[in-house]
Design a protein around this motif. Sequence first.
Motif, mmCIF file in Angstrom:
data_model
loop_
_atom_site.group_PDB
_atom_site.id
_atom_site.type_symbol
_atom_site.label_atom_id
_atom_site.label_comp_id
_atom_site.label_asym_id
_atom_site.label_seq_id
_atom_site.Cartn_x
_atom_site.Cartn_y
_atom_site.Cartn_z
ATOM 1 N N GLN A 43 -27.221 104.615 -34.117
ATOM 2 C CA GLN A 43 -26.445 105.825 -33.838
ATOM 3 C C GLN A 43 -25.480 105.610 -32.683
ATOM 4 O OE1 GLN A 43 -29.844 108.461 -33.480
ATOM 5 N NE2 GLN A 43 -29.314 109.483 -35.382
ATOM 6 N N ALA A 44 -25.884 104.823 -31.682
ATOM 7 C CA ALA A 44 -24.975 104.513 -30.582
ATOM 8 C C ALA A 44 -23.760 103.743 -31.087
ATOM 9 C CB ALA A 44 -25.699 103.715 -29.508
ATOM 10 N N VAL A 45 -23.979 102.807 -32.015
ATOM 11 C CA VAL A 45 -22.866 102.050 -32.592
ATOM 12 C C VAL A 45 -21.932 102.978 -33.366
ATOM 13 C CG1 VAL A 45 -22.260 100.266 -34.281
ATOM 14 C CG2 VAL A 45 -24.129 99.878 -32.672
ATOM 15 N N PHE A 46 -22.501 103.933 -34.101
ATOM 16 C CA PHE A 46 -21.672 104.896 -34.826
ATOM 17 C C PHE A 46 -20.763 105.662 -33.856
ATOM 18 C CE2 PHE A 46 -25.037 105.511 -38.412
ATOM 19 C CZ PHE A 46 -24.664 104.298 -38.966
ATOM 20 N N LEU A 47 -21.335 106.124 -32.752
ATOM 21 C CA LEU A 47 -20.558 106.898 -31.783
ATOM 22 C C LEU A 47 -19.451 106.044 -31.169
ATOM 23 C CD1 LEU A 47 -23.465 108.841 -30.051
ATOM 24 C CD2 LEU A 47 -21.680 109.840 -31.460
ATOM 25 N N TRP B 243 -25.881 117.168 -23.975
ATOM 26 C CA TRP B 243 -24.753 116.714 -24.778
ATOM 27 C C TRP B 243 -23.568 116.282 -23.911
ATOM 28 C CZ3 TRP B 243 -24.401 115.112 -29.594
ATOM 29 C CH2 TRP B 243 -25.503 115.363 -30.427
ATOM 30 N N ARG B 244 -23.392 116.910 -22.763
ATOM 31 C CA ARG B 244 -22.349 116.431 -21.844
ATOM 32 C C ARG B 244 -22.655 115.008 -21.398
ATOM 33 N NH1 ARG B 244 -21.398 120.646 -17.099
ATOM 34 N NH2 ARG B 244 -19.782 119.120 -16.548
ATOM 35 N N ARG B 245 -23.918 114.726 -21.161
ATOM 36 C CA ARG B 245 -24.307 113.362 -20.777
ATOM 37 C C ARG B 245 -24.065 112.385 -21.923
ATOM 38 N NH1 ARG B 245 -29.369 116.093 -18.847
ATOM 39 N NH2 ARG B 245 -29.071 116.517 -16.633
ATOM 40 N N ILE B 246 -24.457 112.777 -23.128
ATOM 41 C CA ILE B 246 -24.274 111.896 -24.286
ATOM 42 C C ILE B 246 -22.798 111.550 -24.458
ATOM 43 C CG2 ILE B 246 -24.409 111.767 -26.809
ATOM 44 C CD1 ILE B 246 -26.944 113.521 -26.597
ATOM 45 N N TYR B 247 -21.955 112.570 -24.471
ATOM 46 C CA TYR B 247 -20.529 112.328 -24.680
ATOM 47 C C TYR B 247 -19.931 111.484 -23.554
ATOM 48 C CZ TYR B 247 -20.481 115.884 -28.404
ATOM 49 O OH TYR B 247 -20.704 116.590 -29.548
ATOM 50 N N ALA B 248 -20.297 111.812 -22.309
ATOM 51 C CA ALA B 248 -19.740 111.065 -21.179
ATOM 52 C C ALA B 248 -20.180 109.606 -21.211
ATOM 53 C CB ALA B 248 -20.158 111.715 -19.863
ATOM 54 N N LEU B 249 -21.469 109.375 -21.469
ATOM 55 C CA LEU B 249 -21.975 108.005 -21.475
ATOM 56 C C LEU B 249 -21.322 107.192 -22.583
ATOM 57 C CD1 LEU B 249 -24.005 106.035 -20.207
ATOM 58 C CD2 LEU B 249 -25.704 106.836 -21.857
ATOM 59 N N MET B 250 -21.238 107.766 -23.777
ATOM 60 C CA MET B 250 -20.633 107.039 -24.887
ATOM 61 C C MET B 250 -19.141 106.792 -24.639
ATOM 62 S SD MET B 250 -22.843 106.156 -27.225
ATOM 63 C CE MET B 250 -23.828 105.701 -25.790
ATOM 64 N N ARG C 166 -20.994 94.483 -26.260
ATOM 65 C CA ARG C 166 -22.374 94.161 -25.877
ATOM 66 C C ARG C 166 -23.367 95.061 -26.607
ATOM 67 N NH1 ARG C 166 -24.542 93.617 -19.610
ATOM 68 N NH2 ARG C 166 -26.680 93.004 -20.115
ATOM 69 N N VAL C 167 -23.012 96.336 -26.788
ATOM 70 C CA VAL C 167 -23.894 97.269 -27.489
ATOM 71 C C VAL C 167 -23.835 97.068 -29.005
ATOM 72 C CG1 VAL C 167 -24.316 99.709 -28.014
ATOM 73 C CG2 VAL C 167 -23.816 99.008 -25.662
ATOM 74 N N ALA C 168 -22.624 96.960 -29.530
ATOM 75 C CA ALA C 168 -22.450 97.020 -30.984
ATOM 76 C C ALA C 168 -22.686 95.708 -31.707
ATOM 77 C CB ALA C 168 -21.048 97.539 -31.303
ATOM 78 N N ALA C 169 -22.228 94.587 -31.136
ATOM 79 C CA ALA C 169 -22.269 93.319 -31.875
ATOM 80 C C ALA C 169 -23.674 92.919 -32.312
ATOM 81 C CB ALA C 169 -21.617 92.214 -31.044
ATOM 82 N N PRO C 170 -24.706 92.996 -31.439
ATOM 83 C CA PRO C 170 -26.047 92.588 -31.893
ATOM 84 C C PRO C 170 -26.595 93.468 -33.009
ATOM 85 C CG PRO C 170 -25.933 92.672 -29.486
ATOM 86 C CD PRO C 170 -24.700 93.333 -30.002
ATOM 87 N N VAL C 171 -26.295 94.772 -32.949
ATOM 88 C CA VAL C 171 -26.783 95.685 -33.986
ATOM 89 C C VAL C 171 -26.113 95.372 -35.318
ATOM 90 C CG1 VAL C 171 -26.945 98.101 -34.692
ATOM 91 C CG2 VAL C 171 -27.270 97.482 -32.287
ATOM 92 N N LEU C 172 -24.808 95.173 -35.286
ATOM 93 C CA LEU C 172 -24.084 94.853 -36.515
ATOM 94 C C LEU C 172 -24.539 93.515 -37.086
ATOM 95 C CD1 LEU C 172 -20.523 96.041 -35.456
ATOM 96 C CD2 LEU C 172 -22.116 97.203 -36.987
ATOM 97 N N ALA C 173 -24.785 92.553 -36.210
ATOM 98 C CA ALA C 173 -25.248 91.235 -36.677
ATOM 99 C C ALA C 173 -26.593 91.360 -37.385
ATOM 100 C CB ALA C 173 -25.343 90.272 -35.503
#
Length: 380
Positions: free
Chosen positions: A298-302, A332-339, A351-358
């Motif tokens: 879900q983090a990768v989606f965002l 939700w303010r934290r979620i949006y700000a962090l992402m 760093r977040v997305a590449a390992p998940v996609l792999a």
Amino acid sequence: MPSTARVHLLNLGVDALRLVAAPLLDRRCARCLVSEKRHPLTDGLCQACIAAGPPRPPEPATEKNLRELREAVAAALPGGPGSVPGPHDAIVLNSGGKDSLYMIVRLLRDFPGLRLLSVSYDNGFLNELSVRNIQAVCAARGVESLVVKPDPAIYRAIIGAGMRAAGTVGCYRVDSMDGAIFRDLASALAVERRIPLVFCGHTAAQTRTILGLDQCTMPPEMLARDRADYFGIPVADVFGGDDAHVWKGSRHDPARIPRWVFPHHAWRPSQAEIESFLAEAGFAPPRVKQYFTGNDLQAVFLLHDYRRMGWFSYEPEAAIMLRAGLVDRAEWRRIYALMEVVARSGRLTRRVAAPVLAKLGLDYEELFTPAELAASGRTR
């Protein structure tokens, strides 16, 4: 499980990050937090919030809502709980999140004698905290638990197809496609085990935005048909000829097709009510927030949405809940700000997305393409 003190420190840390980064962050509606990049703001509010008028307290479930839920359960179990052959009256889809725990505990309270089979689908990203929650609630309530790990090729195909077609649609559709696979698999499992009922934890906002339904049940005709597509993407484009796991309602006796029920649509509980109910029932985990317990996918989606579109495609669903006062705005303010902070940094995003996609056999370079990023004014 993180301690309550540690969770509070993590939340404070994200709040501090949000305040420091505030000059760089996009403006958001003061009420529903939708991004100005999705909807223009007037005096700090989006048009939907202006049209909705002043904030109102959350609307409690009406007797009509609750009656519809009772009628849906009675239609699937005309003889009442325990009256059907076999050891289970219903499958309950259990992600290990608070909504799922609440659903199981409340179903057993509201429908005494109901024999549930907890079913969790592990797409390779079911985290340790969720597994512990699943085990805890099932052990405490005497519910049999089944964790299913389908062929990873299923997820590689559907998530890959969805992300490659995300474009300006966003990954909310990909997440919905992932959920649709769960529905296909759970429906087939219910037929196989002769279980007449499936409970799913979709909220009212999710039944509307994902399924286009404003009721607590899925119309039988939706499951009587063969699945032709996943939210506009044809089955053949996703799986080719290898579609044995795709739901084909026409091949089943209508009497054996399970009834799908969405109790949260009827109950309409706020996040605070869910947490209070679980605490009273003996489940009082620390207030672990979504950005710590949500799965990596879900983090990768965002991140993908923000990098490609400039806003998150989850915002419409969250906005419905925020406008109704059902979820915590600070969370939700934290979620949006962090992402957003992570998405603005090409290095952090990779760093977040590449390992998940792999892990899914997908290519970071293909999905976070230079041409798309250049068009959005971002860098890799």
